[in-house]
Design a protein around this motif. Structure first.
Motif, short mmCIF file in Angstrom:
data_model
loop_
_atom_site.label_atom_id
_atom_site.label_comp_id
_atom_site.label_asym_id
_atom_site.label_seq_id
_atom_site.Cartn_x
_atom_site.Cartn_y
_atom_site.Cartn_z
N ARG A 79 22.69 56.80 27.67
CA ARG A 79 21.43 56.44 28.25
C ARG A 79 21.48 56.45 29.86
O ARG A 79 22.79 55.81 30.12
CB ARG A 79 20.62 55.29 27.57
N PRO A 80 20.69 56.44 30.80
CA PRO A 80 20.67 56.04 32.01
C PRO A 80 20.69 54.42 32.08
O PRO A 80 19.92 53.81 31.46
CB PRO A 80 19.46 56.56 32.74
N VAL A 81 21.47 53.99 33.04
CA VAL A 81 21.59 52.61 33.19
C VAL A 81 21.72 52.48 34.73
O VAL A 81 21.86 53.12 35.39
CB VAL A 81 22.54 51.95 32.31
N ARG A 82 21.53 51.05 35.25
CA ARG A 82 22.02 50.86 36.54
C ARG A 82 22.62 49.42 36.51
O ARG A 82 22.23 48.29 36.29
CB ARG A 82 20.73 50.33 37.15
N PHE A 83 24.06 49.59 37.09
CA PHE A 83 24.72 48.62 37.17
C PHE A 83 25.22 48.21 38.37
O PHE A 83 25.29 49.20 39.36
CB PHE A 83 25.98 48.48 36.08
N VAL A 84 25.72 47.02 38.69
CA VAL A 84 26.47 46.69 40.25
C VAL A 84 27.83 47.36 40.07
O VAL A 84 28.50 47.77 38.82
CB VAL A 84 26.74 45.06 40.38
N PRO A 85 28.50 47.80 41.17
CA PRO A 85 29.78 48.50 41.24
C PRO A 85 31.09 47.84 40.70
O PRO A 85 30.91 46.31 40.83
CB PRO A 85 29.84 49.03 42.47
N LEU A 86 31.87 48.46 39.97
CA LEU A 86 33.21 48.03 39.69
C LEU A 86 33.84 48.08 40.99
O LEU A 86 34.22 49.25 41.75
CB LEU A 86 33.83 48.94 38.55
N LEU A 87 34.45 46.93 41.56
CA LEU A 87 35.07 46.95 42.68
C LEU A 87 36.63 46.61 42.62
O LEU A 87 36.82 45.79 41.53
CB LEU A 87 34.56 45.90 43.82
N GLU A 88 37.27 46.92 43.60
CA GLU A 88 38.68 46.62 43.46
C GLU A 88 39.12 45.25 43.84
O GLU A 88 38.24 44.72 44.60
CB GLU A 88 39.43 47.55 44.41
N GLY A 89 40.25 44.80 43.44
CA GLY A 89 40.59 43.45 43.97
C GLY A 89 39.76 42.40 43.59
O GLY A 89 38.90 42.39 42.88
N LEU A 90 40.32 41.17 44.24
CA LEU A 90 39.71 39.74 43.75
C LEU A 90 38.42 39.75 44.56
O LEU A 90 38.31 39.75 45.88
CB LEU A 90 40.39 38.69 43.67
N GLY A 91 37.28 38.99 44.19
CA GLY A 91 36.23 38.40 44.94
C GLY A 91 36.79 37.30 45.71
O GLY A 91 37.57 36.71 45.57
N ARG A 92 35.68 36.93 46.83
CA ARG A 92 36.19 35.68 47.74
C ARG A 92 36.01 34.35 47.10
O ARG A 92 36.57 33.25 47.57
CB ARG A 92 35.49 35.69 48.99
#
Ligand code: SAH
Length: 213
Positions: free
Chosen positions: A199-212
């Motif tokens: 199905r179509p969905v909308r998610f935030v992106p999978l990002l590289e590395g650690l967040g701040r």
């Protein structure tokens, strides 16, 4: 607002009307209070079928999407599950009701810390949460029976495919961020991988590395 009988009835009705039919998934959604995972301004909207903002600029997914992804995983009680994208911890809590063991990873240490506190308060002892870039999976505990990715990747990450057991299932939103993505179910057979577009969905992106934070 509290997750009282009326709130539960409406919440479950919304899930059923979106195609959630699996009894064990509906039971888990009834048992885990989404309100426990949302702080501040949006707390009184916890039982609406909407994604809501959480810390670190992330979102807690829409309940019907959480339920449909869980349903698509076809979890059995002996399964060891990896979730990439802990966020609020709500999806992991739902998984914890259906699986033997849940490992959940987020790139934001703050989200992991806050989710852990909620797991502890709710007595969800079969969840292990940790901070890392989850696109590499978790080799220490691999392979997994089930893998769920709750951030959108351009393609299903190779290391996650490699950490899926034969007969295992992975559910992952695939596509460019900020556009409509497709929820894909990957089933690993002895001879290779089978892909179903769900199905179509909308998610935030999978990002590289650690967040701040
Ligand atoms: N499952 C969550 C919602 C997830 S929102 C819930 O039930 O609330 C997506 C999450 O994926 C965000 O918290 C974001 O920090 C995380 N994320 C994005 N890229 C990641 C990566 N490479 N590794 C681990 N987590 C990641």
């Amino acid at each position: 607002m509290s997750f009282d009988a009326t709130a539960k009835m409406q919440f479950l009705f919304a899930l059923r009307s979106k195609g959630v039919t699996d009894k064990s998934v509906l039971n888990a959604m009834e048992k885990i209070d989404r309100g426990a995972f949302i702080q501040g301004l949006f707390a009184d909207r916890a039982y609406e079928d909407m994604p809501l903002p959480i810390a670190c600029g992330q979102t807690i997914s829409q309940p019907s999407v959480v339920a449909l992804m869980t349903q698509a995983l076809r979890i059995s009680p002996r399964d060891k599950v990896l979730e990439v994208g802990t966020g609020s911890g709500y999806q992991a809590a739902i998984l914890s009701q259906l699986a033997r063991r849940v490992y959940t990873v987020d790139r934001h240490a703050r989200l992991v810390r806050e989710a852990k506190a909620v797991f502890e308060a709710l007595g969800l002892v079969n969840i292990t949460a940790f901070t890392a870039d989850g696109s590499h999976g978790w080799t220490e505990q691999a392979p997994f029976d089930r893998i769920i990715v709750t951030a959108a990747a351009e393609d299903p990450p190779g290391p996650l495919l490699a950490q899926l057991k034969i007969g295992g299932i992975m559910v992952v939103p695939v596509g460019q961020s900020d556009t409509v993505q497709s929820l894909i179910r990957v089933t690993r057979h002895e001879t290779g991988f089978e892909y179903d577009e769900l199905r179509p969905v909308r998610f935030v992106p999978l990002l590289e590395g650690l967040g701040r934070d």
